[in-house]
Design a protein around this motif. Sequence first.
Motif, mmCIF file in Angstrom:
data_model
loop_
_atom_site.group_PDB
_atom_site.id
_atom_site.type_symbol
_atom_site.label_atom_id
_atom_site.label_comp_id
_atom_site.label_asym_id
_atom_site.label_seq_id
_atom_site.Cartn_x
_atom_site.Cartn_y
_atom_site.Cartn_z
ATOM 1 N N GLU A 34 38.120 45.766 40.572
ATOM 2 C CA GLU A 34 39.371 44.947 40.161
ATOM 3 C C GLU A 34 40.428 45.577 39.582
ATOM 4 O OE1 GLU A 34 39.430 41.398 36.474
ATOM 5 O OE2 GLU A 34 37.631 42.226 37.118
ATOM 6 N N LEU A 37 42.558 46.965 42.287
ATOM 7 C CA LEU A 37 43.582 46.006 42.899
ATOM 8 C C LEU A 37 44.803 45.299 42.096
ATOM 9 C CD1 LEU A 37 40.880 43.643 44.405
ATOM 10 C CD2 LEU A 37 42.109 45.114 45.603
ATOM 11 N N MET A 43 48.368 48.495 46.415
ATOM 12 C CA MET A 43 48.593 47.255 46.235
ATOM 13 C C MET A 43 49.864 46.402 45.920
ATOM 14 S SD MET A 43 45.711 46.053 47.392
ATOM 15 C CE MET A 43 45.965 44.112 47.172
ATOM 16 N N GLY A 133 48.582 42.804 53.479
ATOM 17 C CA GLY A 133 48.034 42.915 52.370
ATOM 18 C C GLY A 133 46.582 42.654 52.278
ATOM 19 N N ARG A 134 45.812 41.973 53.035
ATOM 20 C CA ARG A 134 44.415 41.631 53.198
ATOM 21 C C ARG A 134 43.882 43.081 53.701
ATOM 22 N NH1 ARG A 134 42.035 37.366 56.475
ATOM 23 N NH2 ARG A 134 40.372 38.347 55.990
ATOM 24 N N GLU A 137 44.169 45.462 50.771
ATOM 25 C CA GLU A 137 43.221 45.056 49.799
ATOM 26 C C GLU A 137 41.718 45.535 50.454
ATOM 27 O OE1 GLU A 137 41.017 41.113 48.170
ATOM 28 O OE2 GLU A 137 43.090 41.004 48.956
ATOM 29 N N ASN A 138 41.494 45.630 51.550
ATOM 30 C CA ASN A 138 40.200 45.875 51.754
ATOM 31 C C ASN A 138 40.067 47.558 51.893
ATOM 32 O OD1 ASN A 138 39.315 43.494 52.760
ATOM 33 N ND2 ASN A 138 39.661 43.584 54.896
ATOM 34 N N LYS A 141 39.679 48.607 48.252
ATOM 35 C CA LYS A 141 38.208 48.215 47.738
ATOM 36 C C LYS A 141 37.101 49.117 48.302
ATOM 37 C CE LYS A 141 38.440 42.949 47.518
ATOM 38 N NZ LYS A 141 37.953 41.685 48.005
ATOM 39 N N GLN A 423 33.734 43.861 55.710
ATOM 40 C CA GLN A 423 35.207 44.022 55.761
ATOM 41 C C GLN A 423 35.344 44.119 57.468
ATOM 42 O OE1 GLN A 423 36.732 47.434 54.030
ATOM 43 N NE2 GLN A 423 36.751 46.459 52.140
#
Length: 427
Positions: A34, A37, A43, A133-134, A137-138, A141, A423
Amino acid sequence: MKHTSKCFLMVWVWGCMAAPLAAQQVYTLDECIESALLNNARMKNAANDLASARHERKEAFTNYFPSISATGGGFLSSTHLLGMEMEPGMSLGLMKDGLVGGVTASMPLFTGGQIVQGNKLSEVNVEKYRLLGRQAENEVKLTAEQYYWQVAMLKEKLRTLHVVEAQLAEILKDVDAAVQAGVTNRNDLLQVQLRQNDTRSTRINVENSLALSRRLLAQYIGMPGDSVDVDFVVADSLPEPPDALYRRPDESLALTPEYNLLQAKLKASRIERKMTLGKQLPTVAIGGGFVYDNLLDRDRNYWVGFATVSVPLSGWWEGSHSLKRSKLAVRTEENNLRNGSELLVINMQNTWNAVTDAYKQVRIAIESIGQSAENLRLQTDYYHAGTCTMSDLLEAQTLFQQSRDRYVEAYAQYAVKKREYLQATGR
């Protein structure tokens, strides 16, 4: 020597329950992710790119509206720009100075679909950056989890070293007493001391690696350098099997950002082909405006209207090649979609195999811990009974340490592989 196993268990329990340093903020895996991100530069940049694409979409939408412009100017001349001889000795001069200005608006009626297609392309561009963006994010993470497990793994290795050092201290005490009593020779004592030196050297390396890993984790999640610790202790138990995570590749393909990016690129190439075609078509526009001037020494205000038709006559030859090039670009993206889809399915299958393999490695490592612990216990008893050498005992201890290190490495690898599989299947 009789109390070696008991001391081993007591120190091990103490090591597992030891609290992190008070100066460090302890984070769970979810908290690390968290924080990454929220604070990671990747990000932030992805959010900036998406916001920029949305502004570009709004910019393209303004092309539907008339374009309005205001112009103005003036001049001053040493003589009249217009002159007329009325009769001998009499002349008339005009436009020695003056002002002119106005406001005009023009509205495109037909542009070969370029405005419509341009807005569609901007929509696809927004979707592309949302998918990127996804992807970001992956990746954030996954990287945060890798750093997290690196710290957790090194902490577990330090705990194992604490146990080994405590056991070696106990062995050294017993062997030293035996040497003093003349029961054994000094060689056994030297072997234990050498083993202690190796353990100290290993501890230095592990502590340095742990400090570096903590800094990397802290930097990645946007926290101060040495302020981060992880809230995890590896239990000597088999984790849940990954069977519940499995999902068929054909059901997961459309959920992955990579597949949707390939589709977005294909859609964009088709729109660009239509825009290329539109450039070869006539454009029609209408407009009007309000004009003011005093060029003839008096103020004048009047309205004007106009219509324009533009036909790119000399561009048709060039345009035919542009159309062929855009058609080939569409075919290329179709090939990329087909090839990329196949590779994504293969990657899903490969990451699933990696998950199951990692789980098997954890199971083997747990079995090895039990076997090496029993071997260490037996060798300790045998040495006390005089039926094995100090080398045998220290070898058993090395095997125990290696089995614990392999277990925490396998456990961390299994956790990371699960993240990669989730993912890869769009989760």
